[in-house]
Design a protein around this motif. Structure first.
Motif, PDB file in Angstrom:
ATOM      1  N   MET A 127      34.408  59.869  53.203  1.00  0.00           N
ATOM      2  CA  MET A 127      35.196  59.995  51.930  1.00  0.00           C
ATOM      3  C   MET A 127      35.635  61.302  51.763  1.00  0.00           C
ATOM      4  O   MET A 127      36.884  61.623  51.324  1.00  0.00           O
ATOM      5  CB  MET A 127      33.969  59.636  50.777  1.00  0.00           C
ATOM      6  CG  MET A 127      33.867  58.053  50.596  1.00  0.00           C
ATOM      7  SD  MET A 127      35.363  56.942  50.416  1.00  0.00           S
ATOM      8  CE  MET A 127      35.021  57.204  48.489  1.00  0.00           C
ATOM      9  N   GLY A 128      35.018  62.434  52.157  1.00  0.00           N
ATOM     10  CA  GLY A 128      35.342  63.641  51.958  1.00  0.00           C
ATOM     11  C   GLY A 128      36.812  64.063  53.047  1.00  0.00           C
ATOM     12  O   GLY A 128      37.230  64.981  52.651  1.00  0.00           O
ATOM     13  N   ALA A 141      34.556  62.064  39.283  1.00  0.00           N
ATOM     14  CA  ALA A 141      34.295  63.165  40.564  1.00  0.00           C
ATOM     15  C   ALA A 141      33.166  64.207  39.791  1.00  0.00           C
ATOM     16  O   ALA A 141      32.408  64.561  40.748  1.00  0.00           O
ATOM     17  CB  ALA A 141      35.654  64.019  40.672  1.00  0.00           C
ATOM     18  N   ALA A 142      33.144  64.227  38.647  1.00  0.00           N
ATOM     19  CA  ALA A 142      32.208  65.219  38.045  1.00  0.00           C
ATOM     20  C   ALA A 142      30.692  64.675  38.253  1.00  0.00           C
ATOM     21  O   ALA A 142      29.775  65.144  38.467  1.00  0.00           O
ATOM     22  CB  ALA A 142      32.380  65.740  36.749  1.00  0.00           C
ATOM     23  N   TYR A 143      30.555  63.280  37.915  1.00  0.00           N
ATOM     24  CA  TYR A 143      29.399  62.486  37.963  1.00  0.00           C
ATOM     25  C   TYR A 143      29.118  62.378  39.654  1.00  0.00           C
ATOM     26  O   TYR A 143      27.733  62.734  39.869  1.00  0.00           O
ATOM     27  CB  TYR A 143      29.431  61.001  37.416  1.00  0.00           C
ATOM     28  CG  TYR A 143      28.417  60.262  37.966  1.00  0.00           C
ATOM     29  CD1 TYR A 143      27.379  60.024  37.383  1.00  0.00           C
ATOM     30  CD2 TYR A 143      28.578  59.434  39.230  1.00  0.00           C
ATOM     31  CE1 TYR A 143      26.161  59.304  37.635  1.00  0.00           C
ATOM     32  CE2 TYR A 143      27.704  58.512  39.630  1.00  0.00           C
ATOM     33  CZ  TYR A 143      26.569  58.498  38.928  1.00  0.00           C
ATOM     34  OH  TYR A 143      25.574  57.596  39.252  1.00  0.00           O
ATOM     35  N   VAL A 149      30.194  53.332  40.027  1.00  0.00           N
ATOM     36  CA  VAL A 149      31.586  54.109  40.167  1.00  0.00           C
ATOM     37  C   VAL A 149      32.543  53.168  40.695  1.00  0.00           C
ATOM     38  O   VAL A 149      33.626  53.127  40.053  1.00  0.00           O
ATOM     39  CB  VAL A 149      31.329  55.314  40.626  1.00  0.00           C
ATOM     40  CG1 VAL A 149      32.582  56.175  40.641  1.00  0.00           C
ATOM     41  CG2 VAL A 149      30.317  56.151  39.647  1.00  0.00           C
ATOM     42  N   PHE A 150      32.398  53.102  41.909  1.00  0.00           N
ATOM     43  CA  PHE A 150      33.198  52.248  42.788  1.00  0.00           C
ATOM     44  C   PHE A 150      33.836  50.888  42.148  1.00  0.00           C
ATOM     45  O   PHE A 150      34.988  50.406  42.446  1.00  0.00           O
ATOM     46  CB  PHE A 150      33.212  52.507  44.473  1.00  0.00           C
ATOM     47  CG  PHE A 150      33.330  53.830  44.784  1.00  0.00           C
ATOM     48  CD1 PHE A 150      34.679  54.501  45.042  1.00  0.00           C
ATOM     49  CD2 PHE A 150      32.279  54.858  44.885  1.00  0.00           C
ATOM     50  CE1 PHE A 150      34.710  55.782  45.201  1.00  0.00           C
ATOM     51  CE2 PHE A 150      32.350  55.990  45.210  1.00  0.00           C
ATOM     52  CZ  PHE A 150      33.671  56.558  45.392  1.00  0.00           C
ATOM     53  N   GLU A 151      32.857  50.227  41.712  1.00  0.00           N
ATOM     54  CA  GLU A 151      32.933  49.012  40.929  1.00  0.00           C
ATOM     55  C   GLU A 151      34.156  49.249  39.762  1.00  0.00           C
ATOM     56  O   GLU A 151      34.988  48.452  39.468  1.00  0.00           O
ATOM     57  CB  GLU A 151      31.697  48.346  40.440  1.00  0.00           C
ATOM     58  CG  GLU A 151      30.998  47.605  41.843  1.00  0.00           C
ATOM     59  CD  GLU A 151      29.793  47.092  41.458  1.00  0.00           C
ATOM     60  OE1 GLU A 151      28.964  46.603  42.461  1.00  0.00           O
ATOM     61  OE2 GLU A 151      29.072  47.610  40.521  1.00  0.00           O
ATOM     62  N   ALA A 152      33.812  50.264  39.172  1.00  0.00           N
ATOM     63  CA  ALA A 152      34.620  50.564  37.966  1.00  0.00           C
ATOM     64  C   ALA A 152      36.007  50.918  38.399  1.00  0.00           C
ATOM     65  O   ALA A 152      36.737  50.802  37.650  1.00  0.00           O
ATOM     66  CB  ALA A 152      33.692  51.564  37.123  1.00  0.00           C
ATOM     67  N   GLY A 162      31.505  64.459  49.018  1.00  0.00           N
ATOM     68  CA  GLY A 162      32.805  63.946  49.884  1.00  0.00           C
ATOM     69  C   GLY A 162      33.169  62.565  48.824  1.00  0.00           C
ATOM     70  O   GLY A 162      34.500  62.805  48.836  1.00  0.00           O
ATOM     71  N   CYS A 163      32.451  62.184  48.180  1.00  0.00           N
ATOM     72  CA  CYS A 163      32.952  61.054  47.316  1.00  0.00           C
ATOM     73  C   CYS A 163      33.722  61.855  45.956  1.00  0.00           C
ATOM     74  O   CYS A 163      34.863  61.376  45.506  1.00  0.00           O
ATOM     75  CB  CYS A 163      31.754  59.977  46.646  1.00  0.00           C
ATOM     76  SG  CYS A 163      31.030  59.011  48.046  1.00  0.00           S
ATOM     77  N   ALA A 164      33.083  62.970  45.702  1.00  0.00           N
ATOM     78  CA  ALA A 164      33.807  63.545  44.625  1.00  0.00           C
ATOM     79  C   ALA A 164      35.080  64.195  44.764  1.00  0.00           C
ATOM     80  O   ALA A 164      36.098  64.086  43.991  1.00  0.00           O
ATOM     81  CB  ALA A 164      32.757  64.793  44.304  1.00  0.00           C
TER      82      ALA A 164
END
Ligand code: MG
Length: 167
Positions: free
Chosen positions: A158-159, A28-30, A86-89, A38-40
């Motif tokens: 996403m938000g 989230a921070a990244y 990130v989302f792959e991770a 929104g992604c965060a």
């Protein structure tokens, strides 16, 4: 009554779920630093859910007369190559957690621990949802990358995710 092995394994899962929360909070921070608020926000909801998972194990160990022992939480990564990475991770991490839950189910079977086996059924179903959700987000992100406005539209969607305490 939990066996020593089962108690140790459940304490290990408290740590794994807490680490998941910490990992997602770091993501989230990244994402925030990349301007994807929104992604965060989505990732912060994910982090809160993981703490609920940790507390389910915490409560179960106590209910079974066991002893919760908290260990150090590993430092999560702080940087990724891209939002997609990130989302792959996330998907890779959820697959790993599915494996950990599977190991607990197997241990409960070996120990003939039916209470823990029944408790774990919720997590087996939850992991199916977690993997489906992560794969779905990744797919939508990949589609969004094909158009110039796509990423900001994806971020806005996403938000919209809200936290709902799991039953
Ligand atoms: Mg979890």
């Amino acid at each position: 009554m939990l066996s020593d092995r089962m108690q140790e394994a459940l304490n290990g899962q408290i740590n794994a779920e807490t680490y998941s929360s910490y990992l997602y909070l770091s993501m989230a921070a990244y994402l925030h630093s990349e301007g994807l608020s929104g992604c965060a926000s989505w990732m912060r909801v994910q982090a809160r859910e993981e703490l609920v998972h940790a507390m389910k194990f915490f409560d179960f160990v106590n209910e079974q007369g066991g002893r919760v022992l908290l260990a150090a939480i590993e430092q999560p990564p702080s940087d990724w190559d891209s939002p997609r990475a990130v989302f792959e991770a996330v998907l890779a991490h959820e697959k790993k957690v599915t494996g950990l839950i599977g190991d607990l189910v197997e241990l409960a079977r070996q120990e003939d621990d039916q209470a823990t086996g029944a408790f774990l059924e919720w997590f087996v179903a939850e992991q199916v949802e977690e993997e489906e959700s992560a794969a779905g987000v990744l797919q939508k992100l990949q589609v969004s990358e094909r158009s110039p406005e796509g990423l900001s539209e994806f971020d806005a969607r996403m938000g919209q995710r809200e936290f709902h305490a799991p039953s």
